[in-house]
Design an enzyme around this catalytic site. Sequence first.
Site, PDB file in Angstrom:
ATOM      1  N   LEU A 110       0.871  -1.167   0.000  1.00 42.02           N
ATOM      2  CA  LEU A 110       0.000   0.000   0.000  1.00 42.02           C
ATOM      3  C   LEU A 110       0.910   1.219   0.000  1.00 42.02           C
ATOM      4  O   LEU A 110       1.957   1.209   0.652  1.00 42.02           O
ATOM      5  CB  LEU A 110      -0.890   0.010   1.255  1.00 42.02           C
ATOM      6  N   ASP A 111       0.526   2.263  -0.741  1.00 44.13           N
ATOM      7  CA  ASP A 111       1.391   3.436  -0.747  1.00 44.13           C
ATOM      8  C   ASP A 111       1.364   4.117   0.622  1.00 44.13           C
ATOM      9  O   ASP A 111       0.544   3.801   1.480  1.00 44.13           O
ATOM     10  CB  ASP A 111       1.023   4.400  -1.879  1.00 44.13           C
ATOM     11  N   VAL A 112       2.275   5.046   0.820  1.00 45.34           N
ATOM     12  CA  VAL A 112       2.526   5.583   2.160  1.00 45.34           C
ATOM     13  C   VAL A 112       1.288   6.202   2.793  1.00 45.34           C
ATOM     14  O   VAL A 112       1.078   6.080   4.011  1.00 45.34           O
ATOM     15  CB  VAL A 112       3.700   6.596   2.115  1.00 45.34           C
TER      16      VAL A 112
END
Length: 274
Positions: A110-112
Site C-alpha cells: 500500500l502506498d505511504v
Amino acid sequence: GWIMEAAAGRLSKRLARVGVCSRREAERLIAQGRIGVNGVTTTAPHTNVTETDSLTLDGEPVCPAAPTRVWLFNKPPRYLCSSYDPKAKWPSVFSLLPANLPRVVSIGRLDVMSEGLLVLTNNGELAGRAERSDLPRTYSVCVGPVARVNSLRRPLPAELGLGVLVEGTRYAPIKAQWAGDAPSRDVLQLELTEGKNREIRRLMRHYLLNVRWLRRTAFGPYELRVVPAPGQLAEVCPAELERCITFTEHDRHSDRPQDRLRAARTPAGIRMGA
C-alpha cells in the site's frame, strides 16, 4: 502441504522461500556479493542450490525454511511498506510489528498515505506468487469534491467496469459501486484483480477526483474487519491457510508458468497477536 517445497531451485527463490526477503530483493543482495553458498560468495542469482547447501547473508547463516505463516495487519497511513529505503522520509510499517515476529514480507504493498489490510508472510516465494495472481483486492476510497462526485455517480462505475486507458496505460476492468448510505455517498467501493502502482489514485485523478482517504478492505478471502484497529495484527491459523488458499498452475504450456491463487470467500481462522 498447501505449498510444495522444492528440493532444488534458484538461489534467489530459495532466499525468498526462507523469508529473507522477496525474490527481487534477493537478486539485489546476490548482485551486491552479500550471499554465500557453501562458503563461497556468488553474484549469480540464477545459481541452483539444494536444501543441503549452506547459505549465508553477510557471513551469517541463513536458517532453513520454516512452515508457512500468514498474518493480517491493519496498516495506518504515513507508513512505508518497504523495509529498505535509505532515503525514506517516512517510517517503515515493519517497525510497528512485535519484536517476536519472524522476518516477514508483505503480499503486495500500500502506498505511504493508504491504509487498511496488509497481508504478511514469512514465505517470500508465496508473496511473489500472490502478487502476480488474479486474487481480488477490495478497496474503499473517499473522494471529492461533492459536485464532481454527483456528476460521476452514474457513469463512473460503468466506465471503470470496461477498463480505462490513462496516459498510455491500460487498466483492467474494475468492479465499482458507490456506497449507498447517505453519510458515505462520496465513498467508492472498488474490486481489482491487478495491482498496478498507484492505480486507484491515478484513476481518480484522471476523473478529476481528489482522494481524501484510501483503504484496502479485503485481499482474497481475508478481510480488514478481522483487524479493525490501526496497528492491529492477527495470525491466520495454519488449517485455514490450506482451506482458503491453494496454488494451481495457470498455463502448462508457458515457458514461464504463472501461478494463480484461488480463494473462496470463507471466514478465515484467526489468532490474534503474534
